[in-house]
Design an enzyme around this catalytic site. Sequence first.
Site, PDB file in Angstrom:
ATOM      1  N   ASN A  34       0.867  -1.634   0.005  1.00 62.53           N
ATOM      2  CA  ASN A  34       0.091  -0.155   0.011  1.00 62.53           C
ATOM      3  C   ASN A  34       0.968   0.986   0.409  1.00 62.53           C
ATOM      4  O   ASN A  34       1.232   1.935   1.135  1.00 62.53           O
ATOM      5  CB  ASN A  34      -0.682   0.122   1.255  1.00 62.53           C
ATOM      6  CG  ASN A  34      -1.704   1.078   1.027  1.00 62.53           C
ATOM      7  OD1 ASN A  34      -1.947   1.679   0.895  1.00 62.53           O
ATOM      8  ND2 ASN A  34      -2.752   0.912   2.114  1.00 62.53           N
TER       9      ASN A  34
ATOM     10  N   ARG B  21      -2.880  -2.059  -3.292  1.00 62.79           N
ATOM     11  CA  ARG B  21      -3.572  -0.975  -3.619  1.00 62.79           C
ATOM     12  C   ARG B  21      -3.562   0.310  -4.098  1.00 62.79           C
ATOM     13  O   ARG B  21      -2.214   0.645  -4.216  1.00 62.79           O
ATOM     14  CB  ARG B  21      -3.358  -0.489  -2.230  1.00 62.79           C
ATOM     15  CG  ARG B  21      -4.145   0.631  -2.212  1.00 62.79           C
ATOM     16  CD  ARG B  21      -4.421   0.780  -0.925  1.00 62.79           C
ATOM     17  NE  ARG B  21      -6.704   1.581  -0.054  1.00 62.79           N
ATOM     18  CZ  ARG B  21      -5.871   3.146   0.459  1.00 62.79           C
ATOM     19  NH1 ARG B  21      -4.828   3.564   0.942  1.00 62.79           N
ATOM     20  NH2 ARG B  21      -7.312   3.917   0.324  1.00 62.79           N
TER      21      ARG B  21
ATOM     22  N   HIS C 115     -11.671   4.808  -0.722  1.00 60.55           N
ATOM     23  CA  HIS C 115     -12.356   3.961   0.409  1.00 60.55           C
ATOM     24  C   HIS C 115     -12.092   2.043   0.367  1.00 60.55           C
ATOM     25  O   HIS C 115     -13.010   1.753   0.796  1.00 60.55           O
ATOM     26  CB  HIS C 115     -12.576   4.127   1.771  1.00 60.55           C
ATOM     27  CG  HIS C 115     -11.354   5.693   1.913  1.00 60.55           C
ATOM     28  ND1 HIS C 115     -11.956   6.540   2.438  1.00 60.55           N
ATOM     29  CD2 HIS C 115     -10.385   5.627   2.101  1.00 60.55           C
ATOM     30  CE1 HIS C 115     -11.555   7.324   2.954  1.00 60.55           C
ATOM     31  NE2 HIS C 115     -10.045   6.392   2.603  1.00 60.55           N
TER      32      HIS C 115
ATOM     33  N   HIS D  39     -16.194   5.663   7.396  1.00 61.77           N
ATOM     34  CA  HIS D  39     -14.371   5.545   7.589  1.00 61.77           C
ATOM     35  C   HIS D  39     -13.840   6.666   8.360  1.00 61.77           C
ATOM     36  O   HIS D  39     -13.790   7.561   7.243  1.00 61.77           O
ATOM     37  CB  HIS D  39     -13.940   4.405   6.539  1.00 61.77           C
ATOM     38  CG  HIS D  39     -12.342   4.879   5.794  1.00 61.77           C
ATOM     39  ND1 HIS D  39     -11.831   3.024   5.982  1.00 61.77           N
ATOM     40  CD2 HIS D  39     -11.598   5.559   5.772  1.00 61.77           C
ATOM     41  CE1 HIS D  39     -10.485   3.202   6.093  1.00 61.77           C
ATOM     42  NE2 HIS D  39     -10.238   4.616   5.783  1.00 61.77           N
TER      43      HIS D  39
ATOM     44  N   GLY E  60     -10.379   8.065   9.626  1.00 63.62           N
ATOM     45  CA  GLY E  60      -9.125   8.065   9.580  1.00 63.62           C
ATOM     46  C   GLY E  60      -8.805   9.105   8.913  1.00 63.62           C
ATOM     47  O   GLY E  60      -9.081  10.581   8.974  1.00 63.62           O
TER      48      GLY E  60
ATOM     49  N   ARG F 193      -7.845  17.995   4.255  1.00 61.30           N
ATOM     50  CA  ARG F 193      -7.900  18.531   3.485  1.00 61.30           C
ATOM     51  C   ARG F 193      -9.724  18.799   3.835  1.00 61.30           C
ATOM     52  O   ARG F 193     -10.168  18.266   4.694  1.00 61.30           O
ATOM     53  CB  ARG F 193      -8.651  16.658   2.442  1.00 61.30           C
ATOM     54  CG  ARG F 193      -7.396  16.349   1.872  1.00 61.30           C
ATOM     55  CD  ARG F 193      -7.240  14.795   0.999  1.00 61.30           C
ATOM     56  NE  ARG F 193      -6.910  14.033   1.875  1.00 61.30           N
ATOM     57  CZ  ARG F 193      -7.266  12.997   1.276  1.00 61.30           C
ATOM     58  NH1 ARG F 193      -7.494  12.388   0.904  1.00 61.30           N
ATOM     59  NH2 ARG F 193      -6.470  12.046   2.304  1.00 61.30           N
TER      60      ARG F 193
ATOM     61  N   GLU G  79      -7.148  -3.312   5.613  1.00 62.44           N
ATOM     62  CA  GLU G  79      -7.216  -3.474   3.386  1.00 62.44           C
ATOM     63  C   GLU G  79      -6.142  -4.166   3.381  1.00 62.44           C
ATOM     64  O   GLU G  79      -6.286  -4.987   1.789  1.00 62.44           O
ATOM     65  CB  GLU G  79      -6.683  -1.787   3.331  1.00 62.44           C
ATOM     66  CG  GLU G  79      -8.119  -1.007   3.064  1.00 62.44           C
ATOM     67  CD  GLU G  79      -7.700   0.631   3.290  1.00 62.44           C
ATOM     68  OE1 GLU G  79      -7.335   0.888   4.221  1.00 62.44           O
ATOM     69  OE2 GLU G  79      -8.089   1.497   2.815  1.00 62.44           O
TER      70      GLU G  79
HETATM   71  P1  AMP Z   1      -5.838   6.163  10.436  1.00 63.25           P
HETATM   72  O1  AMP Z   1      -6.040   6.853   8.994  1.00 63.25           O
HETATM   73  O2  AMP Z   1      -6.910   5.210  10.175  1.00 63.25           O
HETATM   74  O3  AMP Z   1      -4.785   5.379  10.631  1.00 63.25           O
HETATM   75  O4  AMP Z   1      -6.634   6.806  11.186  1.00 63.25           O
HETATM   76  C1  AMP Z   1      -5.661   7.876  11.862  1.00 63.25           C
HETATM   77  C2  AMP Z   1      -6.371   8.909  13.015  1.00 63.25           C
HETATM   78  O5  AMP Z   1      -7.332   7.760  13.908  1.00 63.25           O
HETATM   79  C3  AMP Z   1      -5.678   9.959  13.242  1.00 63.25           C
HETATM   80  O6  AMP Z   1      -6.769  11.431  12.641  1.00 63.25           O
HETATM   81  C4  AMP Z   1      -5.211   9.298  14.745  1.00 63.25           C
HETATM   82  O7  AMP Z   1      -5.094  10.577  16.242  1.00 63.25           O
HETATM   83  C5  AMP Z   1      -6.592   9.052  14.766  1.00 63.25           C
HETATM   84  N1  AMP Z   1      -6.332   7.582  15.649  1.00 63.25           N
HETATM   85  C6  AMP Z   1      -5.546   6.804  15.972  1.00 63.25           C
HETATM   86  N2  AMP Z   1      -6.099   6.428  17.330  1.00 63.25           N
HETATM   87  C7  AMP Z   1      -6.834   7.123  18.181  1.00 63.25           C
HETATM   88  C8  AMP Z   1      -7.326   6.875  19.260  1.00 63.25           C
HETATM   89  N3  AMP Z   1      -6.736   5.935  20.712  1.00 63.25           N
HETATM   90  N4  AMP Z   1      -8.000   7.998  19.349  1.00 63.25           N
HETATM   91  C9  AMP Z   1      -8.596   9.257  19.095  1.00 63.25           C
HETATM   92  N5  AMP Z   1      -7.935   9.359  18.073  1.00 63.25           N
HETATM   93  C10 AMP Z   1      -7.593   8.278  17.195  1.00 63.25           C
END
Ligand code: AMP
Length: 396
Positions: free
Chosen positions: A9, A90, A178, A205, A207, A238, A376
């Site tokens: 990825n 990916r 996604h 989703h 993140g 974004r 993923e």
């Molecule tokens: P991802 O792109 O799926 O890896 O998600 C990243 C986002 O998840 C970031 O904004 C992190 O701050 C948030 N995140 C990861 N772990 C936690 C947690 N334990 N509590 C709150 N937000 C989290």
Amino acid sequence: MTKSLLTLNAGSSSLKFALFADETLAPHGRGEIEPLGAQARLVFRPAQGRAIARALRAQEGGDHHAALKTALTTIAEATPDLDVAAVGHRIVHGGLVFSKPALIDDEVYAALAALEPLAPLHQPHNLAGVRAAQALFPAAPQIACFDTAFHRGHDFAADAYGLPRAMYDEGLRRYGFHGLSYEYVSGRLSEIAPEIARGRVVIAHLGNGASMCGLLDGRSVASTMGFSTLDGLMMGTRPGQIDPGALLYLMSAKGYDAASLTDLLYHRSGLAGLSGISNDWRKIEAATTPQAQDAAAYFVRRIRYELGGLAAELGGLDALVFTAGIGEHSASLRAKVAEGMEWLGIILDEAANGANSGLISAPSSRARVFIIPTDEEARIAKLTREVVQGLTSIRP
Ligand code: AMP
């Protein structure tokens, strides 16, 4: 000799990789090199044995090719009899053509390269990963797994913009992204709650990149993301939904051009731009400044707004599923999204939500609310094996 599937990825600033047993798809290990460049760090967690974490020198993590070599050396050291049967990639954009994973031959590679203008910040890096893997494993089939493929069955109205029809026909339409995450999560939902998975489901989703998808009977019918990965929810850096008139204003009155707008929209906006603190949700939640609180409030508002829209599209809601970093871990975010949503049949169980349980809705909740961690890499491995075994069509 252990036959394995390798998944890659390759993002704009990171390389995620994982290894699965070819036959059983049992995970053998996964890791990440981030950020690519002078400050690169490697983390590798083998299924057995100790995790490895170390800073990389420039020649080890400076670019995709170097990072891939480092990743594979690390994997090989942890798995001495490694035999890579196939590599699954990916690929962010499959355009109009690819609605299934595809074996990457010269023709498919050229078709994917032609899509680079549609995803300039992702596709070139995905393809750099393909080239690097081809060089290192010339005998292994390389399989493209698309983030857009899951959404290719949308109705015209779910994919259109109100632009001249010829533009839609040429491909200026909502693709949605996604998809690998949604495929994985909806697959898990159908294992956990098969009846509900056949109904009206929204997956959020949430993140660093964020979008929501409306599903009927496990199929995507609408996505908050559109032509590019900019639309829909606000994200880490974004803006999400924005009036195109604001962009015309920036160009005509503020001297922005394509390059500076790209930088603004992909890197300087979102939670980071609005809070002035960070793109990291944990830091926003912990911050006490009014700007951080405003940014959090807007993030929540956009999710709630899109949830209402998707529920209207689906004709109601049987389940809401939270996934990805914020969705899986932030109880307070989920509580804010669900607040006052009884009208949509959503009532959270406070304790279950606080404990990040799998099912977080109250028994009295008409719609079920779940947390399902996304994977993923596992989805890419499954698709890769299917293509290699000839179970799915290898050409679009
Ligand atoms: P991802 O792109 O799926 O890896 O998600 C990243 C986002 O998840 C970031 O904004 C992190 O701050 C948030 N995140 C990861 N772990 C936690 C947690 N334990 N509590 C709150 N937000 C989290």
